[in-house]
Design a protein around this motif. Structure first.
Motif, short mmCIF file in Angstrom:
data_model
loop_
_atom_site.label_atom_id
_atom_site.label_comp_id
_atom_site.label_asym_id
_atom_site.label_seq_id
_atom_site.Cartn_x
_atom_site.Cartn_y
_atom_site.Cartn_z
N LEU A 46 60.74 27.44 69.58
CA LEU A 46 59.56 27.67 70.42
C LEU A 46 58.64 28.72 69.82
CD1 LEU A 46 61.16 27.50 73.97
CD2 LEU A 46 59.71 25.80 72.86
N ILE A 47 59.22 29.77 69.24
CA ILE A 47 58.40 30.80 68.60
C ILE A 47 57.66 30.21 67.41
CG2 ILE A 47 58.52 32.94 67.25
CD1 ILE A 47 60.78 33.82 69.17
N ALA A 48 58.35 29.41 66.61
CA ALA A 48 57.71 28.78 65.45
C ALA A 48 56.55 27.87 65.90
CB ALA A 48 58.73 27.99 64.64
N LEU A 49 56.76 27.11 66.95
CA LEU A 49 55.69 26.24 67.46
C LEU A 49 54.50 27.05 67.95
CD1 LEU A 49 57.71 23.50 69.34
CD2 LEU A 49 56.42 23.23 67.22
N ALA A 50 54.76 28.17 68.60
CA ALA A 50 53.68 29.03 69.08
C ALA A 50 52.90 29.61 67.91
CB ALA A 50 54.24 30.15 69.96
N LEU A 51 53.58 30.00 66.84
CA LEU A 51 52.90 30.54 65.67
C LEU A 51 52.04 29.47 64.99
CD1 LEU A 51 55.69 32.78 64.12
CD2 LEU A 51 53.60 33.52 65.26
N VAL A 52 52.55 28.27 64.90
CA VAL A 52 51.78 27.18 64.29
C VAL A 52 50.55 26.87 65.14
CG1 VAL A 52 51.83 24.71 63.76
CG2 VAL A 52 53.72 26.17 63.04
#
Length: 129
Positions: A46-52
């Motif tokens: 979820l953090i990776a998706l938010a950063l993207v």
């Protein structure tokens, strides 16, 4: 030969009902470590998706300009003026000197549009907004 407590061939305690290290666990296990690892993996995804998504918003330039009249920039003059480019002039430097009350970026964009690109030659008649 006497038996020593430290070197006995018989285990003092019965085997524990616990899988060996590295042994496979059954599917759908609810072992606390399994659940914690799964939750951590989901949080990282979820953090990776938010950063993207954040990077996409920055690259897409969704900031925009305010539409309210109180924050609107002054209009760019419709009368054509000409500036003769000297040695070392760029549209950037010309815009910095001449943008006045109009926002620098807006003036520079208009300057580029009027002159068909960013190239400036010495002696060129640069169209000013």
């Amino acid at each position: 030969m006497a038996h020593s407590l430290y070197h006995s061939s018989v285990a003092p305690f019965p085997a524990m009902a616990r899988p060996a290290i590295g042994a496979a666990t059954p599917a759908g296990s609810t072992h606390p470590n399994f659940v914690a690892r799964r939750a951590l993996a989901m949080a990282l995804v979820l953090i990776a998706l938010a950063l993207v998504a954040g990077a996409f918003v920055l690259l897409a330039g969704l900031g925009g300009r305010p539409a309210s009249a109180s924050q609107a920039e002054p209009a760019i003059s419709q009368t054509a003026a000409v500036y003769v480019a000297a040695s070392g002039d760029t549209l950037w430097s010309i815009a910095q000197e001449r943008h006045g009350e109009v926002g620098f970026e807006r003036y520079l964009d208009t300057l580029i549009d009027l002159n068909g690109g960013t190239d400036v030659q010495i002696g060129q008649a640069v169209q000013l907004p």
